[in-house]
Design a protein around this motif. Structure first.
Motif, PDB file in Angstrom:
ATOM      1  N   VAL A 153       0.872  -1.169   0.000  1.00 51.60           N
ATOM      2  CA  VAL A 153       0.000   0.000   0.000  1.00 51.60           C
ATOM      3  C   VAL A 153       0.911   1.222   0.000  1.00 51.60           C
ATOM      4  O   VAL A 153       1.715   1.400   0.919  1.00 51.60           O
ATOM      5  N   LYS A 162      -2.299  -1.248  -3.654  1.00 52.10           N
ATOM      6  CA  LYS A 162      -3.293  -0.229  -3.320  1.00 52.10           C
ATOM      7  C   LYS A 162      -2.584   1.119  -3.153  1.00 52.10           C
ATOM      8  O   LYS A 162      -1.444   1.165  -2.670  1.00 52.10           O
ATOM      9  N   GLU A 193      -4.534  -0.538   6.811  1.00 52.34           N
ATOM     10  CA  GLU A 193      -4.390  -1.400   5.637  1.00 52.34           C
ATOM     11  C   GLU A 193      -3.126  -2.246   5.650  1.00 52.34           C
ATOM     12  O   GLU A 193      -2.950  -3.096   4.795  1.00 52.34           O
TER      13      GLU A 193
END
Ligand code: ADP
Ligand code: MG
Length: 347
Positions: free
Chosen positions: A30, A46, A64
């Protein structure tokens, strides 16, 4: 063991190449960036856009990921420390704090008997006048400088112009007549357990890295000393991940440590094609606590940075099978901006 999801702060080329290396070993990433168009959005599993000092953004990011690393050293220490309370940040934020300030960085090197150029802290014109023995020299901002930004060459005191803003803090460094610049990229997994890439020879143009080559053409004692110093740096810092030490070699073959980058480094990009394990994969493996794989050179190589308009002809070029072109997919070409690179391996 389930593989962790790795958070990366910063979505420039370094964050992108880290995410790409992670993907190859099935690690999800992420990327958090304060630029909605950062190249990282093309590479991470992401992508989160938001300001680094925004609590909601940081909270979303932390939720996350399992752990966090970063691609650049200029993230405020306060923010890294805050994240570290919730999810482990590697390299340790304290290390970043030490290194993001040119004076504490150079003090650290000297305290460990690692030679640097002579330097002094400068807060005003008087400090400069009292240190003319360091001229010709380079005046550098103590924080936030990169690619030669915030640096002024001073041959004499007459070169001090209004451009120099004394509300900022500087160091004045003696100018070295460089014969060569090299860097040592090292990944430390834990105590006395690391992979080291052989010294890389670097050529800068207008203070921006232009070419990196292995093997470097340097005497054996310099090779040994630079590697030894890089090991000392990571051990002393109890560092986890990939780090780079930049060195100067002067005309009399004296070696000086210039700066430490607590992250993957531009000069190490060639390792993607020259070695079985790149600096990026080694970093991901080390911070995620994965197994260390013995890192071996497969090819000699030369990397060329494509800066500003340099990139344009390469975007439509066909390449030989020993040439590897990387486009960072930045939305806008800007003067002095690193847009991509090409690595040529020598089979
Ligand atoms: P940056 O953080 O911008 O990379 P550096 O201190 O590494 O800052 O400086 C960038 C480049 O400028 C170096 O790689 C080197 O080519 C040149 N340079 C920096 N300091 C000196 C010095 N004291 N003497 C000679 N050249 C220098
Ligand atoms: Mg540098």
């Amino acid at each position: 063991m389930n593989k962790p999801t790795l958070g990366i702060i910063g979505g420039g080329q370094l964050g992108s190449l880290l995410a790409d290396a992670a993907k190859k070993i099935d690690i999800q990433t992420v990327i958090l960036s304060d630029d909605p168009d950062a190249p990282g959005k093309h590479f991470a599993t992401k992508f989160i856009f938001g300001q680094y000092d925004d609590d909601t953004t940081i909270k979303n990011f932390i939720n996350e990921v399992d752990l966090v690393t970063y691609e650049f050293e200029n993230i405020p220490f306060k923010i890294l420390k805050k994240i570290n309370k919730k999810k482990k940040v590697l390299p340790n934020p304290e290390i970043n704090k030490l290194i993001q300030h040119r004076e504490t960085e150079k003090n650290f090197l000297n305290e460990n008997n690692i030679t640097t150029t002579k330097y002094v802290t400068v807060r005003n014109q008087k400090d400069l006048s009292e240190n003319v023995n360091l001229l010709p020299g380079l005046l550098k901002t103590t924080t936030l400088g990169y690619d030669g930004k915030g640096q002024y060459k001073l041959n004499t005191l007459d070169d001090v112009t209004d451009e120099i803003d004394f509300t900022k803090e500087y160091i004045l460094e003696k100018f070295i007549h460089l014969k060569k610049e090299i860097s040592v990229v090292i990944t430390r997994y834990n105590q006395n357990n690391y992979e080291i890439y052989d010294p890389i020879e670097n050529v800068h143009e207008e203070q921006i890295l232009k070419y990196s080559t292995i093997p470097s053409d340097i005497p054996d004692n310099i090779r040994t000393q630079s590697i030894e110093w890089a090991k000392q740096v990571v051990e002393k810092l109890d560092y986890i991940g990939t780090l780079c030490v930049e060195f100067f070699i002067d005309e009399d073959d004296n070696l000086y440590a210039n700066e430490i980058a607590p992250r993957v480094h531009n000069s190490g990009h060639l390792t993607m094609n020259s070695h079985n394990i790149s600096q990026f994969e080694n970093h991901v493996r080390a911070v995620c606590g994965l197994e260390k794989i013995e890192t071996k050179k497969i090819f000699n190589a030369k990397m060329i940075n494509l800066i500003g308009d340099d990139i344009t002809p390469y975007r439509n070029k066909t390449f030989n099978d020993n040439e590897f072109f990387y486009d960072y997919l930045k939305t806008e070409i800007k003067n002095k901006r690193k847009m991509g690179h090409i690595t040529i391996i020598k089979k």
